[in-house]
Design an enzyme around this catalytic site. Structure first.
Site, PDB file in Angstrom:
ATOM      1  N   HIS A 366       0.817  -1.205   0.000  1.00 53.05           N
ATOM      2  CA  HIS A 366       0.000   0.000   0.000  1.00 53.05           C
ATOM      3  C   HIS A 366       0.858   1.266   0.000  1.00 53.05           C
ATOM      4  O   HIS A 366       0.639   2.203  -0.754  1.00 53.05           O
ATOM      5  CB  HIS A 366      -0.848  -0.068   1.275  1.00 53.05           C
ATOM      6  CG  HIS A 366      -1.995   0.856   1.258  1.00 53.05           C
ATOM      7  ND1 HIS A 366      -2.917   0.885   2.257  1.00 53.05           N
ATOM      8  CD2 HIS A 366      -2.376   1.784   0.373  1.00 53.05           C
ATOM      9  CE1 HIS A 366      -3.812   1.795   1.978  1.00 53.05           C
ATOM     10  NE2 HIS A 366      -3.506   2.354   0.848  1.00 53.05           N
ATOM     11  N   GLU A 607      -4.210 -13.127 -15.642  1.00 52.62           N
ATOM     12  CA  GLU A 607      -3.046 -13.024 -14.749  1.00 52.62           C
ATOM     13  C   GLU A 607      -2.662 -14.374 -14.148  1.00 52.62           C
ATOM     14  O   GLU A 607      -1.799 -14.446 -13.278  1.00 52.62           O
ATOM     15  CB  GLU A 607      -3.285 -11.975 -13.656  1.00 52.62           C
ATOM     16  CG  GLU A 607      -4.584 -12.088 -12.896  1.00 52.62           C
ATOM     17  CD  GLU A 607      -4.789 -10.960 -11.883  1.00 52.62           C
ATOM     18  OE1 GLU A 607      -3.859 -10.176 -11.639  1.00 52.62           O
ATOM     19  OE2 GLU A 607      -5.902 -10.875 -11.338  1.00 52.62           O
ATOM     20  N   ASP A 631       0.962 -10.392 -11.596  1.00 48.40           N
ATOM     21  CA  ASP A 631       0.676 -11.756 -11.167  1.00 48.40           C
ATOM     22  C   ASP A 631       1.051 -12.771 -12.229  1.00 48.40           C
ATOM     23  O   ASP A 631       1.544 -13.846 -11.914  1.00 48.40           O
ATOM     24  CB  ASP A 631      -0.810 -11.902 -10.803  1.00 48.40           C
ATOM     25  CG  ASP A 631      -1.066 -11.422  -9.391  1.00 48.40           C
ATOM     26  OD1 ASP A 631      -0.284 -11.787  -8.500  1.00 48.40           O
ATOM     27  OD2 ASP A 631      -2.021 -10.647  -9.180  1.00 48.40           O
ATOM     28  N   CYS A 678      -2.366  -3.924 -17.695  1.00 46.12           N
ATOM     29  CA  CYS A 678      -2.466  -2.991 -16.566  1.00 46.12           C
ATOM     30  C   CYS A 678      -1.479  -3.323 -15.461  1.00 46.12           C
ATOM     31  O   CYS A 678      -1.517  -2.726 -14.402  1.00 46.12           O
ATOM     32  CB  CYS A 678      -3.881  -2.950 -16.013  1.00 46.12           C
ATOM     33  SG  CYS A 678      -4.399  -4.494 -15.276  1.00 46.12           S
TER      34      CYS A 678
END
Ligand code: PEP
Ligand code: MG
Length: 758
Positions: A366, A607, A631, A678
């Site tokens: 985060h 992913e 991922d 993305c």
């Protein structure tokens, strides 16, 4: 043996610097193995030599004097072979080198094992005996086990000692200029002053901090000790009534420790040397703990816990009067801590925050995402950084390579200042592109979107010249709360995001928790979280949570028509069928209740490897695909994206990843379904050339990277990108692909991107 091993490692880990760590190693190993000599030789890279750095058994005067070329002697034999050398009679070996000052001639048997950290030889650990007899298999395995574990601890101690301390002598010591390696968290270079943040309850995380008025600091410390004494006395009087005398002994022992001069005297000494009371306390307690840990008697050893407890009590008394955050942050603050949190970051005035360094975490944490949104460079997962010793020191953060320099010498500072100037120049050039479209010279438009997940991201995203949000990670608003946000709460967040970009498209991804993204109020305990309950799997297992989110999203899109919906972690078509069924249900329920909405465009994230092989079946069911290369790379290469130890294996330019991407694009094209990328790869200028060549329809990335990628799009025709892709697909190594693409950027006059993104 395990117990001995654990204790030695613990002691070495707690050492103040390399010298202390090595002394611990040689004395403890010599005793544990019952040998006549134990020594450590370290590699001196500058002079390409092995140097005797510590010994128990050889002549102490030889330390620092015995040096041998890295291609001569038995030590170098261990180093070059990178495996143990076990000899019954070392002096009889053709490669034996004799150093009279060491007094080594009396020892015959020799066992040397390499000390290797991150694939690099750091030194050699040697034991010797008088007797002419090879060491047993058990001795070899013991020494190998200990050397393997010591490597990390030695690197940590070396980094600690390399940072000049608070006293004059340590300031004059030769400094270690090698950078510490972590993971890139947020791009950019920052030069500034470290401000160490710590958890109050955690004694080990307290930093050293210089004080001017040592007398006042001693008074503060004594006041805290008195406070603790009173606390214990009142505890004791309460316990008098309940506990028998022998069980009250613990409290008596605490009082004795406080009265005796050992702990308090040592702390006062350290304060007088210039450290603030909490730092002096940490160091003293650590030293006493080492002594306890080394005790053979288990009962006595466990009394070390009492010392730690006492330390914590004094600390909480000391810290309660101490402001947690500095009154004034330095002009270019580099926030450093074991675990920097988003709230710690938020406490620093934005203009003063230059960089972030966190021992734990990764680029997907985060705090790293927040740093990227704020355009602040960050390095994460930097295991060898001794946080307690860096407060107030000059620090360079290289957010491109994940390197950190503490107290960098002038040459390094100059080099980075030069780089900063280049960066500034580059961002001026890039700024001029802000309002220009992302169109190739042969007129193919590749819309560039931003990844976001916090409302704080929205304005930098707009400033970057993005044409929309390509990935809004909805888990972030879920993470910063203490319970699942309700429908109304979610509605407000999504509405604000959709409106801020309307009429440009915004792609909201449904909840993707699990893996490394935990919700504090929804703990998931799993042995293998990345292969466990995450993303769509949780949403489908909890329709009550999923439906609330879908309803909030659909309602938020009313009248705007710019919402796309994205499903994460899809590994089978059944998951898409089930998710679409729930979406249709939410949609019809809302329509039936009179809300005027339209069905959004729906996409699936590719992913997981299984999704690559079923890409056509997936593409047929939805309106678009979006490749999550973060991922996908992790799962294709079997490399945990957050694990610093295997970070060097994680590379989205791995030929296998590039081929998988090509397969995805081909499958999507066969179904006439648009496809975007993305993951972080989309924001890598070199990778963008390949994605352009493949025919990806649009890219979504962090705001900071967008102008760079726009420059690439505006500089390469699709034709040229295609031919570069064709050649890149012939390479067998990720680094060859990277070098090849960097050369293409240089050729196109975009060398600035290569240098800035080293
Ligand atoms: C990805 O996996 O590439 C992705 C974009 O999703 P996240 O990083 O949130 O897992
Ligand atoms: Mg993902």
């Amino acid at each position: 043996m395990l117990d001995t091993l654990r204790r030695i490692i613990q002691e070495v880990t707690g050492a103040r610097d390399l010298d202390q760590a090595l002394d611990v190693i040689v004395t403890r190993v010599k005793k544990a193995m019952d040998v006549d000599v134990c020594s450590v030789y370290m590699v001196d890279r500058e002079h390409r030599q092995h140097v005797l750095m510590a010994t128990d058994g050889l002549n102490a005067k030889a330390v620092g004097m015995v040096r041998m070329k890295d291609n001569a002697g038995l030590i170098s034999l261990v180093g070059t072979r990178e495996e143990p050398v076990n000899l019954a009679d070392a002096p009889g070996h053709p490669q034996y080198l004799y150093f009279p000052e060491s007094g080594e001639e009396q020892f015959h048997s020799f066992l040397g094992v390499p000390i290797i950290h991150h694939r690099q030889l750091q030194g050699v650990l040697v034991v010797q005996r008088h007797a002419k007899k090879k060491f047993s298999e058990d001795s070899v395995t013991f020494l190998v086990t200990i050397a393997a574990q010591l490597a990390g601890a030695i690197a940590h101690a070396e980094a600690s000692g390399g940072i000049s301390g608070l006293t004059k002598e340590s300031k004059n010591r030769k400094r270690n200029v090698a950078p510490l390696q972590g993971q890139p968290g947020s791009p950019g270079v920052a030069i500034g002053t470290a401000v160490a943040r710590f958890q109050i309850a955690d004694l080990d995380s307290i930093p050293d901090r210089a004080v001017e008025d040592t007398r006042a600091e001693v008074t503060l410390f004594k006041k805290a000790v008195n406070g603790v004494r009173k606390d214990i006395q009142s505890m004791l009087s309460r316990m008098n009534e309940i506990l028998p005398t022998e069980d009250r002994a613990l409290f008596d022992a605490y009082l004795l420790m406080l009265e005796g001069s050992a702990i308090t005297g040592d702390v006062v000494k350290r304060i007088k040397n210039g450290n603030w009371a909490p730092g002096a306390l940490r160091e003293t307690i650590a030293e006493h703990l080492r002594a306890f840990d080394a005790m053979e008697d288990t009962y006595l050893r466990e009394r070390g816990e009492d010392v730690r407890d006492l330390g914590r009590r004094i600390l909480s008394r000391l810290i309660s009067d101490e402001p947690q955050t500095p009154k004034k942050y330095p002009l270019r603050t580099i926030l450093v801590g074991e675990e920097i949190t988003a709230s710690m970051l938020a406490e620093v005035p934005v203009k003063r925050l230059a960089g972030v360094i966190s021992v734990r975490g990764s680029s997907t944490s985060h705090v790293a995402i927040l740093a990227r949104a704020m355009g602040v460079s960050a390095v994460m997962g930097i295991e060898d950084l001794p946080v307690s010793r860096v407060d107030g020191h000059k620090i360079i953060v290289d957010g491109y390579t994940g390197r950190v320099y503490v107290d960098p010498p002038r040459g390094v500072r100059e080099e980075f200042r030069h780089l900063l100037r280049e960066e500034e120049e580059l961002s001026r050039e890039l700024h001029e592109l802000r309002d220009l479209p992302a169109v190739t010279p042969d007129n193919i438009g590749i819309p560039l979107y931003v990844n976001s997940g916090l409302l704080a991201d929205v304005s930098p995203s707009r400033r970057s010249g993005a044409e929309g949000i390509g990935l809004y990670r909805t888990e972030f608003p879920f993470m910063v709360r203490d319970r699942f946000p309700g429908e109304e709460e979610q509605f407000k967040i999504y509405r604000q995001v959709l409106k801020s970009f309307s009429p440009a498209p915004v792609t909201l991804r449904t909840l993707d928790v699990g893996g490394d993204k935990a919700l504090p109020y929804f703990p998931i305990e799993e042995d293998n979280p990345f292969l466990g309950w995450r993303g769509i799997r949780i949403s489908l297992d909890h329709p009550e949570i999923f439906l609330v989110q879908l309803r909030a999203m659909l309602r938020a899109s009313a009248g705007l028509g710019n919402m796309n919906l994205l499903l994460p972690m899809i590994s089978s078509v059944a998951e898409v069928d089930d998710a679409l069924r729930l979406l249709r249900r939410a949609y019809h329920e809302l329509i039936d209740s009179g809300v005027s909405i339209s069905m959004p465009r729906v996409g699936v994230m590719i992913e997981v490897p299984s999704a690559v092989y079923q890409v056509r079946e997936l593409a047929r069911r939805v309106n678009f695909l979006s490749v999550g290369t973060n991922d996908l790379t992790q799962y294709l290469l079997a490399v945990d994206r957050n694990n610093a130890r295997v970070a060097s294996l994680y590379d989205a330019l791995h030929p296998a990843v590039i081929r998988a991407l090509q397969q995805i694009v081909d499958g999507a094209r066969a179904e006439k379904t648009p496809v975007s990328v993305c993951g972080e790869m989309a924001g890598d200028p070199a990778a963008a050339i390949l994605l352009l060549g493949m025919g990806i329809d649009n890219l979504s990335m962090s705001a900071a990277n967008l102008p760079r990628v726009k420059w690439v799009i505006r500089s390469f025709t699709r034709r040229r990108a295609r031919s570069l892709l064709k050649e890149a697909l012939t390479f067998e190594y990720a680094h060859s692909v990277r070098n090849f693409l960097n050369a293409a950027l240089e050729d196109a006059g975009l060398g600035g991107l290569v240098r800035a993104g080293r």
